[in-house]
Design a protein around this motif. Structure first.
Motif, PDB file in Angstrom:
ATOM      1  N   GLU A  49      67.300  62.037  78.556  1.00 35.15           N
ATOM      2  CA  GLU A  49      67.863  61.815  77.219  1.00 35.15           C
ATOM      3  C   GLU A  49      66.787  61.402  76.225  1.00 35.15           C
ATOM      4  O   GLU A  49      66.780  61.852  75.074  1.00 35.15           O
ATOM      5  N   ALA A  50      65.863  60.540  76.660  1.00 36.01           N
ATOM      6  CA  ALA A  50      64.778  60.105  75.768  1.00 36.01           C
ATOM      7  C   ALA A  50      63.859  61.253  75.409  1.00 36.01           C
ATOM      8  O   ALA A  50      63.332  61.322  74.301  1.00 36.01           O
ATOM      9  N   LEU A  51      63.668  62.180  76.369  1.00 38.98           N
ATOM     10  CA  LEU A  51      62.803  63.335  76.104  1.00 38.98           C
ATOM     11  C   LEU A  51      63.372  64.211  75.006  1.00 38.98           C
ATOM     12  O   LEU A  51      62.649  64.736  74.166  1.00 38.98           O
ATOM     13  N   ARG A  52      64.731  64.352  74.991  1.00 38.12           N
ATOM     14  CA  ARG A  52      65.354  65.283  74.042  1.00 38.12           C
ATOM     15  C   ARG A  52      65.990  64.592  72.850  1.00 38.12           C
ATOM     16  O   ARG A  52      66.600  65.239  72.020  1.00 38.12           O
ATOM     17  N   ALA A  53      65.837  63.278  72.752  1.00 42.41           N
ATOM     18  CA  ALA A  53      66.477  62.546  71.658  1.00 42.41           C
ATOM     19  C   ALA A  53      65.826  62.875  70.326  1.00 42.41           C
ATOM     20  O   ALA A  53      64.650  63.238  70.251  1.00 42.41           O
ATOM     21  N   ARG A  54      66.614  62.740  69.253  1.00 38.75           N
ATOM     22  CA  ARG A  54      66.083  63.015  67.904  1.00 38.75           C
ATOM     23  C   ARG A  54      64.957  62.043  67.573  1.00 38.75           C
ATOM     24  O   ARG A  54      63.944  62.425  66.992  1.00 38.75           O
ATOM     25  N   THR A  55      65.155  60.768  67.915  1.00 42.68           N
ATOM     26  CA  THR A  55      64.156  59.728  67.634  1.00 42.68           C
ATOM     27  C   THR A  55      63.625  59.185  68.950  1.00 42.68           C
ATOM     28  O   THR A  55      64.389  58.859  69.851  1.00 42.68           O
ATOM     29  N   PHE A  56      62.296  59.117  69.056  1.00 44.18           N
ATOM     30  CA  PHE A  56      61.687  58.654  70.297  1.00 44.18           C
ATOM     31  C   PHE A  56      61.924  57.153  70.476  1.00 44.18           C
ATOM     32  O   PHE A  56      61.711  56.379  69.562  1.00 44.18           O
TER      33      PHE A  56
END
Length: 714
Positions: A49-56
């Protein structure tokens, strides 16, 4: 070959399976491998999820790293294997739909965050273990005392069964007993360890208070102490421990023995050192990075009295061209070679080289006599750049600009020193590059002020801090006012009224000159309309003309012609009222595309004046192709006419220019007229109009109105 998973959950499961297989062999857990995989699956999901999230979210990576410690993945190899899995498989299985370069960059940042979270959790666990050790020390001390007094058997069970190293010595430091855990830590036989005294176990890295605390304990002045201590093993390797030493008293309360409890922290320390190195060194070149450099610089500038420092701030000249033409891979190889050369330049005690980022490097030297040393260091760096660098079969010539700051410690902070070096480096670059310059406080102040003005410009236009003064244009034949030149000023809140020479170059550099120029044109044309409504025109007939300066940036703006037309139409003025002044240097070698908007304006009836004529060394024959109707003669040609008799050379030059201009149907305006004799001489030579302090200094529009009324009434 591995078949592609069918869906996101299958791919996530596959990633968790690979991760668990890699880490499970180095994990101390009672779980089976499938059970351990179920613990990793939600962690894999959070990474996905963190890899593809809008904001890192770096916190996700830190939380995953901490979670590894919570499932007993405390071996450094577990972290290393986890980072390898994330690097190799996270984007492959969880980021197939996004831009791969961005996903890999984010994966790298997640790895860094995981390492940081792992280290933090490991540290917290260490603190908890230390508390447990302290509790164990207290328990062991009580147990040993009780065993000595009550039951040797019970003591032996605690002593031998402890997982941490335990040793007992008398007050003279003779080691009496050690348990198996302590023997294994030192990697020798029991007799090898017991054959040495406590006072022999010194190490160069011992903290200053270590042996003071020991002396206090054996004298009975202290019950226990806790330190981090290193020991040499029999084979010469170093053992790092958390050491707790307690005093054992007899039944009467007299000191009798000392009890040592040791926890082996060697692997944890090596991991921390590795993480520290990665956090303070540049990944590409291996040089110290900005973080470590600032630590060293702060120590240098805050050193004791009598110490000095010298700083060289290096920026490679033309590095962007190499990156753009040969690619970033070639640029990286060039930076590695340059870093190696710079490292060889700073080998003396007190010297270091670091990479701040990009193609910026710094070299620092410290000591009592850095005034000469920093110059020598800069010379060595410049010499190291002389030899070409071979990259992909190409011989690249490297040049650099260096800013030098040298001074005593204690006078400036590290940020101020680095800023001064940066400013000085850009001064060297502006002077042609391939050189070094010494910092100059006055130049620093100018640069800082210039930067402050640059950043304040946009808000100044919004806050209406600009205003316009007008300098009259006088006809040399009858002395009547024929118009005025609009001169913009900036009423700065701190610096007061600033002339255009202070901020127009900054506005051109930032692009603000276009909206600022449009505002000046609009205000000036509106003022011309007000003059026309007040009294019509000047005695010679027609309205007063307004002259407005155009910068080279405005000439290339596509909206110049339309903006001018719109402003004139809104004011209800004819184009003949407006004269746009363009410097000669802006039109030297101008092509048809640049001249096209000026020609359109000239065809509409707007006068175009060639400003500062005579300073640009242009070919006089080019005047025929320029859409100008007025030459504004630069004041440098007429300064010799301010005294009587006038300079004959200046007279001949001006006479020739006036004759040439009139033959081309161009009017001549003279700037900088300051005396009556000068004005009379220019009238005799045939100049048409003039402006200068002899007639009036730039001022508010009311002053020009008063002058025009005087002309109109005689």
């Amino acid at each position: 070959m591995i078949a592609d998973p069918d869906g996101p959950q299958d791919r996530l499961r596959r990633f968790a399976t690979i991760w668990s297989r890699a880490v499970y062999p180095v994990t101390s857990t009672s779980l089976t491998r499938p059970e351990f995989e179920e613990h990793l699956l939600p962690l894999a999901g959070r990474l996905s999820e963190a890899l593809r999230a809008r904001t890192f979210e770096a916190e996700v990576g830190r939380a995953v790293g901490a979670a590894l410690v919570s499932v007993h993945c405390t071996d450094p190899e577990a972290l290393s294997r986890s980072l390898d899995c994330v690097d190799a498989y996270l984007v492959l299985y969880c980021g197939e739909d996004g831009p791969q370069d961005d996903l890999r960059a984010r994966s790298s940042r997640l790895q860094h965050a995981m390492a940081a979270g792992f280290a933090t959790a490991l540290r917290d666990r260490t603190l908890a273990e230390q508390e447990a050790i302290a509790w164990a020390a207290q328990s062991a001390r009580s147990a040993v005392a009780e065993a000595l007094h009550d039951s040797e058997a019970r003591f032996r069970a605690v002593f031998e069964g402890a997982a941490i190293g335990i040793g007992i010595a008398d007050l003279d430091g003779n080691i009496l007993q050690i348990n198996g855990a302590l023997q294994r830590m030192f990697g020798g036989s029991e007799q090898t360890v017991r054959g040495r005294k406590v006072t022999e176990w010194t190490h160069p890295d011992d903290a200053p208070q270590t042996w003071r605390l020991y002396d206090e304990l054996v004298r009975g002045e202290r019950e226990h102490y806790h330190v981090e201590k290193a020991f040499y093993r029999p084979d010469g390797t170093v053992l790092w421990t958390n050491l707790t030493v307690s005093l054992l008293r007899d039944a009467d309360g007299h000191p009798q023995y000392q009890l040592a409890l040791m926890e082996d922290t060697t692997e944890r320390r090596l991991l921390n050192l590795r993480l520290r190195y990665e956090a303070t060194h540049d990944a590409l070149t291996g040089l110290p990075n900005r973080t470590l450099f600032f630590e060293r610089l702060e120590k240098a500038v805050t050193a004791r009295e009598g110490q000095r420092f010298g700083l060289c701030y290096l920026d490679l000249d033309g590095f962007k061209t190499i990156n753009d033409s040969l690619g970033h891979a070639a640029g990286d190889r060039l930076l590695v070679e340059i870093a190696d050369r710079l490292q060889s330049c700073a080998t003396a005690p007190g010297e270091m080289v670091a990479r701040l980022g990009g193609d910026e490097f710094v070299a620092l030297t410290t000591g009592p006599d850095t005034e000469a040393e920093v110059d020598e260091l800069a010379a060595r760096i410049m010499h190291a750049l002389v030899a070409p660098v071979s990259v992909d079969g190409r011989e690249l010539t490297v040049r650099g600009s260096i800013g030098i700051v040298e001074g005593p410690a204690g006078e400036r902070g590290p940020a101020e020193v680095l800023r001064s070096a940066d400013i000085t480096m850009y001064r060297a670059k502006s002077a042609g590059g391939n050189r070094f310059e010494l910092a100059d406080p006055e130049a620093d102040l100018k640069a800082i002020t210039r930067h402050g003005l640059t950043t304040a410009l946009p808000a100044a236009l919004d806050r209406n801090e600009f205003f316009i003064e007008y300098q009259p244009l006088v006809h040399l034949g009858d002395g009547s006012v024929r118009g005025a030149e609009a001169l913009v000023r900036w009423l700065h809140p701190q610096h007061g009224v600033l002339g255009p020479d202070r901020f127009i170059p900054l506005a051109e550099h930032t692009g603000l000159i276009v909206p600022l120029g449009r505002w000046v044109l609009e205000q000036s044309v509106r003022q011309a309309r007000e003059w026309q409504e007040l009294y019509g025109g000047h005695p010679a007939g027609g309205p007063l003309r307004i002259n407005v300066n155009l910068s080279p940036c405005q000439l290339t703006h596509p909206g110049l012609v339309q903006d001018t037309v719109d402003i004139l139409e809104r004011a209800g003025l004819e184009p003949e009222v407006l004269c746009l002044e363009v410097t000669e240097s802006a039109l030297i070698g101008a092509d048809d595309d640049l001249l096209k908007p000026l020609r359109r304006l000239a065809e509409m009836g707007v006068d175009i004046a060639l400003d500062d004529f005579g300073t640009g060394y242009s070919n006089l024959a080019n005047l025929r192709r320029l859409p100008v109707s007025i030459l504004k003669l630069d004041r440098s040609f007429t300064q010799g006419m301010q005294q009587f008799p006038a300079d004959p050379v200046d007279l001949k030059i001006v006479e020739g220019i006036v004759s040439l201009a009139h033959s081309l149907d161009l009017a001549v305006t003279v700037e900088g007229v300051e005396t009556g004799a000068q004005a009379e001489q220019l009238r005799i030579l045939g100049c048409d109009t003039a402006q200068g302090w002899y007639y009036a200094r730039p001022g508010p529009p009311e002053r020009l109105h008063d002058l025009a009324l005087v002309d109109a009434t005689g």
